[in-house]
Design a protein around this motif. Structure first.
Motif, mmCIF file in Angstrom:
data_model
loop_
_atom_site.group_PDB
_atom_site.id
_atom_site.type_symbol
_atom_site.label_atom_id
_atom_site.label_comp_id
_atom_site.label_asym_id
_atom_site.label_seq_id
_atom_site.Cartn_x
_atom_site.Cartn_y
_atom_site.Cartn_z
ATOM 1 N N MET A 1 32.432 42.066 39.711
ATOM 2 C CA MET A 1 33.626 42.591 40.341
ATOM 3 C C MET A 1 34.457 43.331 39.299
ATOM 4 O O MET A 1 34.646 42.857 38.201
ATOM 5 C CB MET A 1 34.408 41.431 40.943
ATOM 6 N N ASP A 2 34.977 44.486 39.629
ATOM 7 C CA ASP A 2 35.782 45.293 38.720
ATOM 8 C C ASP A 2 37.250 44.921 38.915
ATOM 9 O O ASP A 2 37.848 45.224 39.937
ATOM 10 C CB ASP A 2 35.545 46.769 39.011
ATOM 11 N N ASN A 3 37.855 44.274 37.913
ATOM 12 C CA ASN A 3 39.230 43.809 38.033
ATOM 13 C C ASN A 3 40.238 44.945 38.083
ATOM 14 O O ASN A 3 41.372 44.726 38.488
ATOM 15 C CB ASN A 3 39.563 42.867 36.879
ATOM 16 N N ASP A 4 39.864 46.136 37.646
ATOM 17 C CA ASP A 4 40.778 47.269 37.678
ATOM 18 C C ASP A 4 40.772 47.984 39.033
ATOM 19 O O ASP A 4 41.623 48.830 39.279
ATOM 20 C CB ASP A 4 40.416 48.283 36.592
ATOM 21 N N PHE A 5 39.816 47.653 39.893
ATOM 22 C CA PHE A 5 39.719 48.315 41.186
ATOM 23 C C PHE A 5 40.772 47.752 42.127
ATOM 24 O O PHE A 5 40.966 46.540 42.219
ATOM 25 C CB PHE A 5 38.321 48.129 41.783
ATOM 26 N N LYS A 6 41.459 48.624 42.843
ATOM 27 C CA LYS A 6 42.522 48.220 43.777
ATOM 28 C C LYS A 6 41.930 47.990 45.163
ATOM 29 O O LYS A 6 41.962 48.857 46.030
ATOM 30 C CB LYS A 6 43.606 49.289 43.829
ATOM 31 N N TYR A 7 41.391 46.798 45.358
ATOM 32 C CA TYR A 7 40.753 46.467 46.634
ATOM 33 C C TYR A 7 41.732 46.547 47.802
ATOM 34 O O TYR A 7 41.394 47.009 48.879
ATOM 35 C CB TYR A 7 40.140 45.067 46.562
ATOM 36 N N GLY A 8 42.968 46.099 47.573
ATOM 37 C CA GLY A 8 43.967 46.097 48.642
ATOM 38 C C GLY A 8 44.304 47.489 49.138
ATOM 39 O O GLY A 8 44.700 47.664 50.294
ATOM 40 N N GLU A 44 37.128 45.588 50.992
ATOM 41 C CA GLU A 44 38.546 45.273 51.184
ATOM 42 C C GLU A 44 38.903 43.883 50.657
ATOM 43 O O GLU A 44 40.017 43.666 50.180
ATOM 44 C CB GLU A 44 38.910 45.358 52.667
ATOM 45 N N GLU A 45 37.987 42.949 50.771
ATOM 46 C CA GLU A 45 38.237 41.570 50.343
ATOM 47 C C GLU A 45 37.918 41.344 48.869
ATOM 48 O O GLU A 45 38.121 40.245 48.352
ATOM 49 C CB GLU A 45 37.428 40.610 51.209
ATOM 50 N N GLY A 46 37.416 42.371 48.189
ATOM 51 C CA GLY A 46 37.113 42.256 46.773
ATOM 52 C C GLY A 46 35.833 41.514 46.472
ATOM 53 O O GLY A 46 35.597 41.105 45.339
ATOM 54 N N LYS A 47 34.988 41.345 47.491
ATOM 55 C CA LYS A 47 33.702 40.666 47.285
ATOM 56 C C LYS A 47 32.698 41.582 46.605
ATOM 57 O O LYS A 47 31.842 41.119 45.859
ATOM 58 C CB LYS A 47 33.145 40.160 48.612
ATOM 59 N N THR A 48 32.784 42.865 46.890
ATOM 60 C CA THR A 48 31.952 43.880 46.250
ATOM 61 C C THR A 48 32.818 45.099 45.981
ATOM 62 O O THR A 48 33.900 45.245 46.538
ATOM 63 C CB THR A 48 30.739 44.290 47.120
#
Length: 72
Positions: A1-8, A44-48
């Protein structure tokens, strides 16, 4: 998971445009991407995280620039 990605941001933009996950899937298909509603929900949920091939089309569908998905 990329912590810098803005999933929200994905869900926020989708809802702002009044699109369902299925609407996003259909629009991505028009851009040559064959993904499922589950994939959109997982993003959207940050799973991928969307891959590099998906990001430009996703940004176009959600009316944002690719770089807006990254950073603080």
């Amino acid at each position: 998971m990329d912590n810098d990605f803005k999933y929200g941001l994905l869900k926020q933009c989708r809802e702002y445009l009044q699109l369902s996950p299925l609407d996003v899937v259909k629009r991505l298909y028009e851009h040559g991407l064959d993904i499922s509603e589950d994939t959109v929900r997982n993003w959207e949920e940050g799973k991928t995280t969307p891959d590099a091939d998906s990001l430009p089309a996703l940004a176009t569908v959600l009316k944002v620039k690719v770089h807006e998905f990254y950073g603080s």
